[in-house]
Enzyme design. Sequence first.
Site, PDB file in Angstrom:
ATOM      1  CB  ILE A  85      59.815  62.653  72.270  1.00 26.17           C
ATOM      2  CG1 ILE A  85      58.993  61.916  73.138  1.00 26.17           C
ATOM      3  CG2 ILE A  85      59.447  62.542  70.664  1.00 26.17           C
ATOM      4  CD1 ILE A  85      57.609  62.722  73.119  1.00 26.17           C
ATOM      5  CE1 TYR A 209      47.843  60.210  78.449  1.00 31.42           C
ATOM      6  CE2 TYR A 209      45.880  60.473  79.014  1.00 31.42           C
ATOM      7  CZ  TYR A 209      46.806  60.415  78.216  1.00 31.42           C
ATOM      8  OH  TYR A 209      46.555  60.047  76.843  1.00 31.42           O
TER       9      TYR A 209
END
Length: 288
Positions: A85, A209
Amino acid sequence: MSYNRIGVVTGANKGIGLAIVRQLTLQYPKSPLNNGSFLIYLTARDQSRGEAAVQDLHNDAQLKQAKALKSDGGQTEVEYHQLDITDQRSLDSFAAHIKKTHGDGIDFVINNAGIALNGFNAELVKTTLGCNYYNTMEACHKFVPLLKPEGHIVNLASMSGHLNKYSDDVQKRFLAAKTESDITSIMKDFVSAVEAGNEKEAGYPSAAYAVSKAGLIGATKALARAEQEKGSKILVNACCPGYVNTDMTKGKGTKTPDEGAQTPVLLALSDIKGATGQFWQNEKPIEW
């Protein structure tokens, strides 16, 4: 050959992604989605790892006992297809393959691909947001036109994306966001704050994250709203699999990958009564 149902799982050669494919295979026969033959695209960046994962499923004792795979007389076929991706050409190529091969559309996409890097600095933040936020949402936009009219998108977020880590002002910005660009502006401000060394003063955690997953939850909600506003019945939800024992948690997780797969599989296979734009954990919607 043609299939009655088609699903896509990204980042599926190991960990939660592979467990999701495994649980889809096991749960499909008794699911509301069951309408005959079922093809799952197990996608991964690396061909050898992806093909090895497919072989692992063919050798899986539980799948054999359940006669879940077509090779054992079941309904489901798992096929590897390359997809990174973070590579626009790879994404375009996979989307073109889906459009050409499955002109009637696919039933769902589970966006599991993501990264968690050690450390904290501006470059690491940009890389993490690039994959987990920007590239995942780009994949969503590629997949939406390929879905059947009542298809599902499931984005794997994280409990680290909860808003309790932010200042009141930043929380309000997230909750007031109506569009994906509103969320993107929050992500850009985070990067700027990290570059200036004052992200905590600006109301953000020092955690690439966690912020990337908060952004993904917010953008998922925005995409769901945009689909509703144009009259689409496509359902778009984010979920946390829980603290799963995988490479990403360095083996410290408390859930098995199969346990972590339950919520995303529920969102892909079940009749969720039109639920969209929600954040799910432990098989139910939760407060963000």
